[in-house]
Write a protein that holds these residues in place. Sequence first.
Motif, PDB file in Angstrom:
ATOM      1  N   LYS A   1     -37.492  44.825 -15.274  1.00 18.66           N
ATOM      2  CA  LYS A   1     -36.364  43.891 -15.338  1.00 18.66           C
ATOM      3  C   LYS A   1     -35.179  44.551 -16.057  1.00 18.66           C
ATOM      4  N   ALA A   2     -35.444  45.251 -17.150  1.00 22.64           N
ATOM      5  CA  ALA A   2     -34.381  45.919 -17.910  1.00 22.64           C
ATOM      6  C   ALA A   2     -33.691  46.996 -17.081  1.00 22.64           C
ATOM      7  N   LEU A   3     -34.398  47.555 -16.118  1.00 24.87           N
ATOM      8  CA  LEU A   3     -33.843  48.623 -15.290  1.00 24.87           C
ATOM      9  C   LEU A   3     -33.254  48.104 -13.976  1.00 24.87           C
ATOM     10  N   GLU A   4     -32.919  46.813 -13.960  1.00 21.18           N
ATOM     11  CA  GLU A   4     -32.281  46.261 -12.760  1.00 21.18           C
ATOM     12  C   GLU A   4     -31.034  47.075 -12.412  1.00 21.18           C
ATOM     13  N   LYS A   5     -30.324  47.501 -13.448  1.00 14.86           N
ATOM     14  CA  LYS A   5     -29.212  48.440 -13.295  1.00 14.86           C
ATOM     15  C   LYS A   5     -29.660  49.732 -13.960  1.00 14.86           C
ATOM     16  N   PRO A   6     -29.278  50.887 -13.423  1.00  8.71           N
ATOM     17  CA  PRO A   6     -29.672  52.148 -14.069  1.00  8.71           C
ATOM     18  C   PRO A   6     -29.280  52.157 -15.551  1.00  8.71           C
ATOM     19  N   MET A   7     -30.150  52.718 -16.364  1.00  8.41           N
ATOM     20  CA  MET A   7     -29.912  52.792 -17.808  1.00  8.41           C
ATOM     21  C   MET A   7     -29.524  54.224 -18.164  1.00  8.41           C
ATOM     22  N   THR A   8     -28.342  54.366 -18.742  1.00  6.83           N
ATOM     23  CA  THR A   8     -27.908  55.655 -19.261  1.00  6.83           C
ATOM     24  C   THR A   8     -27.785  55.517 -20.766  1.00  6.83           C
TER      25      THR A   8
ATOM     26  N   ILE B   1     -32.156  56.605 -16.418  1.00  7.55           N
ATOM     27  CA  ILE B   1     -33.407  56.147 -15.812  1.00  7.55           C
ATOM     28  C   ILE B   1     -33.038  55.037 -14.839  1.00  7.55           C
ATOM     29  N   SER B   2     -33.484  55.212 -13.601  1.00  7.66           N
ATOM     30  CA  SER B   2     -33.154  54.224 -12.568  1.00  7.66           C
ATOM     31  C   SER B   2     -34.366  53.945 -11.690  1.00  7.66           C
ATOM     32  N   ARG B   3     -34.367  52.765 -11.145  1.00  2.00           N
ATOM     33  CA  ARG B   3     -35.427  52.377 -10.220  1.00  2.00           C
ATOM     34  C   ARG B   3     -35.338  53.213  -8.936  1.00  2.00           C
ATOM     35  N   ILE B   4     -36.500  53.448  -8.333  1.00  2.00           N
ATOM     36  CA  ILE B   4     -36.578  54.008  -6.986  1.00  2.00           C
ATOM     37  C   ILE B   4     -37.099  52.863  -6.128  1.00  2.00           C
ATOM     38  N   GLU B   5     -36.260  52.399  -5.228  1.00  2.00           N
ATOM     39  CA  GLU B   5     -36.672  51.238  -4.415  1.00  2.00           C
ATOM     40  C   GLU B   5     -36.675  51.583  -2.948  1.00  2.00           C
TER      41      GLU B   5
END
Length: 156
Positions: A33-40, A152-156
């Motif tokens: 949920k926290a990584l819904e948007k990429p985290m830099t 860190i970003s999701r791979i969807e």
Amino acid sequence: MKRVCIRIPDYAAEAEAEFLEEAAPKTCSALWKALEKPMTAQGIHGIWVGPEVMIDMPASHRVFDGSIIPHENQTCFPNPGDLVWFWFSSGAWFGLSEEVYEFGIVYARDVRMFIPCGWVAANVFGRVTQNLDGLAEACRRFREDGRREITISRIE
């Protein structure tokens, strides 16, 4: 299966990791949920624990209450490639003035989770599955070079 991409642009390093949803379901759910948007954020080499780069999650990604994440799949001795999660309240040790939402990347052997307040078991919620060697080489450089940006970003 939930997967993320870990990028360290200063060193042109990129790796993929998968979440261990069966072993740490609530930790994985909160962090996904926290990584819904990429985290830099700025990564920094661990001071006390050994070969780990830690990322204090920025306020923009603290979309859950860290205090309610249960102990899941914990260890004091994570393995190379493990992604670990900690939460500490402010005042957990002398000089800690705010909460810590820590996302850690373990990149080599002999990590031991011993910090100023003693032994702390970390939730192991993910594992690097592609390019651990390249990620490890970049992480080693944090020791001498200091803080560096990590995305860190999701791979969807």
